[in-house]
Design an enzyme around this catalytic site. Structure first.
Site, PDB file in Angstrom:
ATOM      1  N   ARG A  81      39.986 -12.575  -3.768  1.00  0.00           N
ATOM      2  CA  ARG A  81      39.277 -13.269  -2.661  1.00  0.00           C
ATOM      3  C   ARG A  81      39.611 -14.735  -2.872  1.00  0.00           C
ATOM      4  NH1 ARG A  81      35.409  -9.512  -4.217  1.00  0.00           N
ATOM      5  NH2 ARG A  81      35.132  -7.581  -2.660  1.00  0.00           N
ATOM      6  N   LYS A 102      31.949 -11.151  -5.670  1.00  0.00           N
ATOM      7  CA  LYS A 102      31.217 -10.720  -4.515  1.00  0.00           C
ATOM      8  C   LYS A 102      30.120  -9.652  -5.068  1.00  0.00           C
ATOM      9  CE  LYS A 102      31.161  -8.864   0.225  1.00  0.00           C
ATOM     10  NZ  LYS A 102      31.878  -8.369   1.164  1.00  0.00           N
ATOM     11  N   HIS A 127      42.408 -13.847   3.428  1.00  0.00           N
ATOM     12  CA  HIS A 127      42.088 -12.267   3.039  1.00  0.00           C
ATOM     13  C   HIS A 127      43.317 -11.435   3.403  1.00  0.00           C
ATOM     14  CE1 HIS A 127      38.673 -10.508   1.290  1.00  0.00           C
ATOM     15  NE2 HIS A 127      38.734  -9.514   2.073  1.00  0.00           N
ATOM     16  N   ARG A 149      45.091 -10.528   0.187  1.00  0.00           N
ATOM     17  CA  ARG A 149      44.138  -9.365  -0.565  1.00  0.00           C
ATOM     18  C   ARG A 149      44.442  -8.027   0.091  1.00  0.00           C
ATOM     19  NH1 ARG A 149      39.679  -8.191  -3.796  1.00  0.00           N
ATOM     20  NH2 ARG A 149      37.913  -6.773  -3.066  1.00  0.00           N
ATOM     21  N   HIS A 168      36.123  -3.056  -5.999  1.00  0.00           N
ATOM     22  CA  HIS A 168      34.985  -2.102  -4.930  1.00  0.00           C
ATOM     23  C   HIS A 168      33.935  -1.303  -5.625  1.00  0.00           C
ATOM     24  CE1 HIS A 168      38.253  -2.713  -1.522  1.00  0.00           C
ATOM     25  NE2 HIS A 168      37.645  -3.526  -1.571  1.00  0.00           N
ATOM     26  N   TYR A 199      42.767   1.431   2.930  1.00  0.00           N
ATOM     27  CA  TYR A 199      44.184   1.094   2.799  1.00  0.00           C
ATOM     28  C   TYR A 199      45.036   2.146   2.950  1.00  0.00           C
ATOM     29  CZ  TYR A 199      42.038  -3.339   1.128  1.00  0.00           C
ATOM     30  OH  TYR A 199      41.367  -4.433   1.292  1.00  0.00           O
TER      31      TYR A 199
END
Length: 314
Positions: free
Chosen positions: A130, A155, A261, A264, A287, A296
């Site tokens: 990120r 995050k 973003h 990414r 994640h 994705y």
């Protein structure tokens, strides 16, 4: 506002969460003509959130963020539990597929960039970072020998290790050498150093000047740190990179709404396209749930089942 800030910092929420929550509480109080939140209740919260959607026409995610801020205010600060507000606290957010660039489009955008901004974008695509993760990298987080990058301030406060592209390592090493020269000049002038997280400046008084703790992408200007009061360098501001990416996308002639973003998203999609396991991609992206990574699989060029369009049979 001071009570809100203390409650947020006691729970170690991010600075951006603090800024967003304070902003929404202020908007809520102003909407109700500067009445104290203790004089207001669920009906007033519902009315405010409904007005955001109807008149403000904000997105579902923005409305949910405002709802989270107000629930935090009543539950954690004012000690007036408010678990659910009408029927609008959690608006349904539409599921949108991420914008993904092709490898050729990624190359064109990167070629349209220059300097530090180009190097940052190459890291976003080469390591799946990120934007703030890349800008908050410190010298100690980059391991050239192992070809790894340690993400410490990710995050949700979760750390992870991701790859460092071999093709990018020489350029990044040259950049680090330049940063070290700048750091040495700052020390000769009696200033410099990097701002440190939490109370680390008190725990390790000399760390602010230690080389391993310096930013990989320091700001071009020194300023006084708001916590320690020392004159130091912060990391590069994200808006500088965001502006450069907008110009690069425009100059490359790509008709997609690509942002920082997007690189990414492209990193994850291209790894899956090349046959890498989805669990590996999940770990590299950081994640928590593999279902987040599975989005994705819906943007792969060949489709989830490799279906051939009937138009291709004509």
């Amino acid at each position: 506002m001071a009570q809100i800030r203390r409650a947020i910092r006691a729970r170690h929420y991010s600075r951006r969460t603090e800024q967003a929550y304070v902003r929404w509480v202020r908007a809520y109080v102003r909407y109700h003509r500067m009445r104290h939140p203790l004089e207001l209740g669920e009906d007033e919260v519902t009315r405010f959130l409904t007005d955001l959607a109807v008149n403000g026409r904000v997105s579902a995610s923005t409305q949910n963020q405002a709802a989270s801020a107000l629930l935090f205010l009543y539950n954690e600060v004012l000690s007036r539990p408010m678990r659910r507000v009408g029927g609008v606290v959690r608006a349904r957010e539409p599921v949108r597929l991420p914008v993904v660039l092709t490898p050729e489009e990624v190359r064109r955008v990167i070629e349209a960039l220059s300097g530090v901004d180009r190097l940052v974008v190459q890291l976003l695509y080469g390591s799946g970072l990120r934007l703030l993760e890349a800008l908050r990298l410190r010298i100690k987080d980059v391991d050239f020998g192992r070809g790894e990058i340690g993400v410490r301030d990710a995050k949700g406060g979760r750390g992870r290790v991701t790859m460092l592209a071999r093709s990018l390592a020489p350029e990044l090493q040259r950049h680090v050498v330049w940063v070290k020269r700048q750091h040495e000049r700052d020390r000769q002038q009696g200033e410099g150093g990097a701002s440190l997280p939490n109370a680390l400046a008190r725990k390790l008084p000399g760390a602010v000047l230690d080389w391993p703790w310096q930013w990989v992408f320091p700001s071009s200007h020194r300023r006084r740190d708001r916590v320690s009061g020392a004159v130091c360098r912060h990391h590069r501001h994200p808006t500088a990179v965001q502006r450069a990416v907008r110009r690069g996308v425009k100059d490359s002639g790509i008709a997609k709404r690509a942002t920082c973003h997007t690189f990414r998203h492209s990193f994850a999609t291209h790894l899956l396209e090349s046959g890498h396991d989805i669990r590996t991609v999940q770990e590299l992206l950081g994640h928590r749930d593999v279902r987040t990574t599975m989005i994705y699989t819906h943007v792969l060029n060949r489709g989830g089942l490799g279906v051939l369009s009937p138009a291709d049979r004509l």
